[in-house]
Design a protein around this motif. Sequence first.
Motif, PDB file in Angstrom:
ATOM      1  N   PRO A  72       0.789  -1.236   0.000  1.00  0.00           N
ATOM      2  CA  PRO A  72       0.000   0.000   0.000  1.00  0.00           C
ATOM      3  C   PRO A  72       0.816   1.277   0.000  1.00  0.00           C
ATOM      4  N   LYS A  97      -6.712  -6.990   4.581  1.00  0.00           N
ATOM      5  CA  LYS A  97      -7.311  -5.815   5.220  1.00  0.00           C
ATOM      6  C   LYS A  97      -6.626  -4.533   4.761  1.00  0.00           C
ATOM      7  N   ALA A  98      -5.295  -4.523   4.777  1.00  0.00           N
ATOM      8  CA  ALA A  98      -4.555  -3.339   4.343  1.00  0.00           C
ATOM      9  C   ALA A  98      -4.723  -3.117   2.843  1.00  0.00           C
ATOM     10  N   VAL A 100      -7.336  -3.950   0.919  1.00  0.00           N
ATOM     11  CA  VAL A 100      -8.673  -3.411   0.637  1.00  0.00           C
ATOM     12  C   VAL A 100      -8.735  -1.936   0.993  1.00  0.00           C
ATOM     13  N   ALA A 101      -8.180  -1.552   2.148  1.00  0.00           N
ATOM     14  CA  ALA A 101      -8.199  -0.145   2.558  1.00  0.00           C
ATOM     15  C   ALA A 101      -7.481   0.736   1.547  1.00  0.00           C
ATOM     16  N   ALA A 102      -6.359   0.252   1.021  1.00  0.00           N
ATOM     17  CA  ALA A 102      -5.616   1.031   0.031  1.00  0.00           C
ATOM     18  C   ALA A 102      -6.375   1.116  -1.282  1.00  0.00           C
ATOM     19  N   ASP A 104      -9.469   0.933  -1.838  1.00  0.00           N
ATOM     20  CA  ASP A 104     -10.684   1.748  -1.739  1.00  0.00           C
ATOM     21  C   ASP A 104     -10.451   3.194  -2.173  1.00  0.00           C
ATOM     22  N   GLN A 105      -9.192   3.578  -2.298  1.00  0.00           N
ATOM     23  CA  GLN A 105      -8.858   4.935  -2.716  1.00  0.00           C
ATOM     24  C   GLN A 105      -8.641   5.057  -4.221  1.00  0.00           C
ATOM     25  N   THR A 132     -15.882  -7.639  -1.374  1.00  0.00           N
ATOM     26  CA  THR A 132     -15.293  -6.409  -1.896  1.00  0.00           C
ATOM     27  C   THR A 132     -15.259  -6.511  -3.425  1.00  0.00           C
TER      28      THR A 132
END
Length: 263
Positions: A72, A97-98, A100-102, A104-105, A132
């Motif tokens: 990320p 988890k990391a 997906v969070a990245a 998402d941007q 997701t």
Amino acid sequence: MIPLFDALFDDAAVFPPGDLPLPQAVPAHQAHRSAWYAELVGPFLCGANKLGELAELAQPGMPVTLVLPGGPDQLAPALAATAGLTVVGVELAAGAKAGVAALDQLPAGVTGAVELARGESLFAELDVLAGTPYRAKFRTGGLAAEAFPSEAELAAFVRGCAERGIAYKCTAGLHNAVRHTDSRTGFEHHGFLNVLLAAADPARAEEALAERSGQALAAAALELTAGQIAVARASFTAFGTCSIAEPLDDLAALGLLPHQENP
């Protein structure tokens, strides 16, 4: 037969073992995109360290997928370096988890994939990825024998993704159609046609992955219905190959492509 292979071959010419310099790889990719087999060719894969040079060489509209093994932390700088490029996808190595969070941007219209580590935690990671819009990326080979998953391990991944409704792409060691033993290294290579048939029927994935007869695999592919092809390709979306010619040659030899001049 082409719908089964539509945009299946992501162009990884600049990655090992091909390592083609960008001034050669970019014109070659552009030639692929104007050839008779263009619909089988996916985007050009590029690492963050080559984006500046790529921007100088690529023609407008050439689809590019960013490959970010650093995870990320590489994403924002890489996206900032893509001015003038048509970025259609991002692949990064990370925990789910990391990752997906990245992802998402990402800008709208850019697909994302998370390369997940093999091992006992894989299915817990797939649980996080489920639901997701992102794909799993799975390594099917490399420069050492242990980089190649067994038939059972790859079959378990295929079934795990099917059970969770997760699409996936594969990377490394998969540029030939049929499972085989490399005569030079002794490595056991999976075949992309084997993986397609496993994706079409995950319950029989291990059987499909073990098949070494090109004729048997070709016959099975020709028997797939339109619905089965749709299932296979909704699951197994693409794989990276440093050679576009090699998988095409394999398919032509198996009678699975129209009679045309290969590159």
